[in-house]
Enzyme design. Structure first.
Site, PDB file in Angstrom:
ATOM      1  N   LYS A  92       0.834  -1.212   0.000  1.00 26.58           N
ATOM      2  CA  LYS A  92       0.000   0.000   0.000  1.00 26.58           C
ATOM      3  C   LYS A  92       0.865   1.257   0.000  1.00 26.58           C
ATOM      4  O   LYS A  92       0.538   2.249  -0.654  1.00 26.58           O
ATOM      5  CB  LYS A  92      -0.927   0.012   1.219  1.00 26.58           C
TER       6      LYS A  92
ATOM      7  N   LEU B 256       3.944   1.658  -1.241  1.00 23.73           N
ATOM      8  CA  LEU B 256       4.520   1.863  -2.568  1.00 23.73           C
ATOM      9  C   LEU B 256       3.473   2.327  -3.567  1.00 23.73           C
ATOM     10  O   LEU B 256       3.738   3.181  -4.418  1.00 23.73           O
ATOM     11  CB  LEU B 256       5.171   0.571  -3.063  1.00 23.73           C
TER      12      LEU B 256
ATOM     13  N   GLY C 206      22.182   1.188  15.096  1.00 23.36           N
ATOM     14  CA  GLY C 206      21.621   0.139  15.942  1.00 23.36           C
ATOM     15  C   GLY C 206      21.746   0.530  17.402  1.00 23.36           C
ATOM     16  O   GLY C 206      22.281   1.587  17.734  1.00 23.36           O
TER      17      GLY C 206
ATOM     18  N   CYS D 188      25.804   6.581  12.084  1.00 24.02           N
ATOM     19  CA  CYS D 188      25.305   6.623  13.467  1.00 24.02           C
ATOM     20  C   CYS D 188      26.163   5.725  14.370  1.00 24.02           C
ATOM     21  O   CYS D 188      27.287   6.078  14.693  1.00 24.02           O
ATOM     22  CB  CYS D 188      23.825   6.258  13.510  1.00 24.02           C
TER      23      CYS D 188
ATOM     24  N   ARG E 171      21.314   9.012  20.962  1.00 27.73           N
ATOM     25  CA  ARG E 171      21.487   9.538  22.323  1.00 27.73           C
ATOM     26  C   ARG E 171      22.974   9.729  22.665  1.00 27.73           C
ATOM     27  O   ARG E 171      23.294  10.453  23.603  1.00 27.73           O
ATOM     28  CB  ARG E 171      20.881   8.574  23.355  1.00 27.73           C
TER      29      ARG E 171
ATOM     30  N   HIS F 242      21.878  10.398   9.826  1.00 26.67           N
ATOM     31  CA  HIS F 242      21.319   9.366   8.952  1.00 26.67           C
ATOM     32  C   HIS F 242      21.085   9.952   7.559  1.00 26.67           C
ATOM     33  O   HIS F 242      19.959  10.318   7.194  1.00 26.67           O
ATOM     34  CB  HIS F 242      20.003   8.829   9.525  1.00 26.67           C
TER      35      HIS F 242
ATOM     36  N   GLU G 186      20.881   8.582   4.791  1.00 20.57           N
ATOM     37  CA  GLU G 186      20.014   7.760   3.926  1.00 20.57           C
ATOM     38  C   GLU G 186      18.599   8.299   3.842  1.00 20.57           C
ATOM     39  O   GLU G 186      17.879   8.042   2.862  1.00 20.57           O
ATOM     40  CB  GLU G 186      19.990   6.304   4.420  1.00 20.57           C
TER      41      GLU G 186
END
Length: 534
Positions: A17, A19, A354, A381, A462, A507, A509
């Site tokens: 949905k 996409l 992560g 990150c 953080r 980030h 990306e």
């Protein structure tokens, strides 16, 4: 008046949905219309920020710091529609607003109920994106028809058409036409049943987008149209795409879905011109060369946990007319000196973000392998934090160097908690989130990649590099090429002695598009191509 398109799903989840909604937005934009997109998620979490990647996949962060569903990443990659926290609502967020109003006495003593109060709150959320400069709002309803938690949303969009007039609303239902190998045929009954459930709720789909593995016969389309009470031309076949998600808009346009929407909503649209998208797809499908990049992460087993990273790598490949072959490697697999055997032959190594200790030793091994062998390395990150720890241990001789996220008693906390985080107790929505400026050092690899000394990137973390160690790292050949404007926070690190070694706290990306690859990813893939000898 702003027109509304509601996209729902039936039979099973994960039909695409998001996409489909993003592709619709792209097609309508290419017809000169101003589009906005939003998604409703039926779960009770206020946002996905505290959810495990194994449960939810990637958490997509917006400029305003909203932690959202990964489908909003599709919206941004496919369209130019601005996104904000008003573009993603969960049941938890809806109920939180209602309860706050009830505590303030705003309901004037009424009994607060699902109808009308919850449905009214949902309709108010839909209206937040309306405005004189918006032609179409595409609202995706998460989940599958028949899910009990999704009923308030379906009821709200039923009511919404009554509020603004049915001629201003369009319902698109995404469904599955499964092929049964044993029977040797595709079946329409699941679609009929799904639409039947929608009609029982009071929502008659105007258009059906049918996901299928194989081409649907004309007889099958006629049958679906008859039993689902839609026009034959409103039964749109959407076959699985074997190569790239960026083929979806082309397929929908070939099935004239955009024409049908423009006609049914009475939109003043231009003729469709997607020549730029076709050119992009041509570069993607006909690469001049190949490079292999290892993504070494801890959530590799979930295909959507690093969704934006995989897409950004593909975008960089498009920019260089190259196919990027991604080797997904669980960081736990390369612990205990196994990096040589597993990473041999790769042209670049990327270590993504992560949380927590698991998988960290493997990430450190991968970074050491890339650093010592001159393989292009890109850290994101936690990838930056691991690069710092690896360098401190193996180059600077600080054997116990660590992050206080893992070891609060380490004598060499080269990565530590952000100052602003010490007083925070709640987990949800309290990280350093959203768009922040970065000052990039002149003459650095980062500056050459960006082409500027100023950058703006999204963050979600953080912990940070401990600036008390900055001088010691610099003395040992480490370069801090990007900082916050006041110089206090380290945002980018690199190794000038290495062919291409760069890590960022942000980030990047999240700001990459197939039509505009992120400059850091483009530079990384360029270095990988050089390393491969292509």
């Amino acid at each position: 008046m702003t027109k509304h398109i509601f996209v729902t799903g039936g039979v099973v989840s994960s039909l695409g949905k998001g996409l489909t909604s993003a592709s619709l937005g792209m097609l309508l934009e290419h017809r000169g219309l101003k589009v906005r997109l939003q998604k409703f998620d039926p779960y009770l979490n206020v946002d996905p920020g505290t959810m495990s990647p194994y449960q939810h996949g990637e958490v997509y962060v917006l400029d305003d710091g909203a932690e959202t569903d990964l489908d909003l990443g599709h919206y941004e990659r496919f369209t130019n529609a601005p996104l904000s926290r008003d573009c993603n609502f969960t049941t938890g967020k809806i109920y939180q607003s209602i309860i706050q109003k009830e505590r303030r006495g705003e309901y004037l003593g009424q009994t607060v109920q699902v109808i009308p109060h919850v449905t009214d709150e949902i309709k108010n959320a839909i209206r937040k994106l309306s405005g004189p400069d918006v032609d179409v709002i595409i609202t995706e309803i998460g989940g599958t028809v028949g899910d009990i938690e999704g009923l308030p949303y379906l009821e709200a969009i039923r009511q919404f058409a009554l509020d603004i007039g049915k001629n201003n609303c369009l319902y698109i239902h995404l469904t599955l036409v499964p092929y049964l190998k044993a029977a040797g045929e595709a079946k329409t009954k699941p679609t009929q049943t799904s639409v039947g459930q929608m009609r029982q709720i009071g929502v008659q789909p105007d258009i059906l987008v049918c996901r299928t593995e194989r081409e649907m016969s004309e007889e099958m389309k006629q049958k679906i149209a008859l039993f689902c009470n839609v026009e034959r031309r409103a039964v749109i076949e959407e076959r699985d795409k074997e190569f790239s998600i960026y083929e979806v808009p082309i397929s929908l346009s070939e099935n004239k879905l955009d024409e049908l929407i423009v006609e049914k909503l009475g939109l003043a649209a231009q003729p469709l011109d997607i020549s730029d998208w076709k050119a992009l797809l041509n570069r993607l499908l006909n690469p001049r060369q190949e490079v292999t990049v290892a993504v070494v992460g801890k959530y590799i087993s979930h295909s959507d946990a690093y969704k934006s990273i995989y897409e950004a790598l593909e975008h960089a490949g498009i920019a260089h007319h190259s196919r990027v072959i991604v080797r997904r490697i669980d960081s736990e697999e390369i612990e205990d000196g196994k990096a040589e055997a597993i990473l041999a032959g790769v042209d670049g190594i990327l270590v993504p973000g992560g949380f927590g200790y698991r998988g960290i030793p493997g990430k450190l091994e991968a970074i050491r392998y890339a650093r010592e062998r001159g393989i292009p390395f890109f850290g994101i990150c936690l990838g930056l934090q691991c690069a710092v720890i690896e360098y401190a241990r193996n180059v600077m001789g600080l054997a116990d160097a660590n992050t206080t996220e893992i070891d609060q008693t380490t004598r060499n906390p080269v990565v530590c908690l952000l100052d602003e985080q010490f007083s925070i107790t709640d987990m949800g929505g309290t990280m350093r989130l959203g768009l922040y400026p970065c000052k990039v050092e002149e003459g650095s690899l980062a500056q050459r990649s960006y082409g500027t000394t100023e950058a703006n990137e999204r963050h979600r973390h953080r912990y940070e590099f401990n600036s008390a160690y900055r001088a010691r790292f610099e003395e040992n050949g480490f370069r801090f090429s990007g900082t916050s404007p006041d110089g206090q926070l380290v945002e980018i690190v690199e190794l000038p002695s290495h062919p291409w070694f760069l890590a960022v706290q942000c980030h990047p990306e999240f700001r990459s598009k197939p039509t505009r690859a992120h400059p850091l990813f483009a530079s990384f893939i360029s270095a990988a191509i050089t390393h491969s000898g292509n």
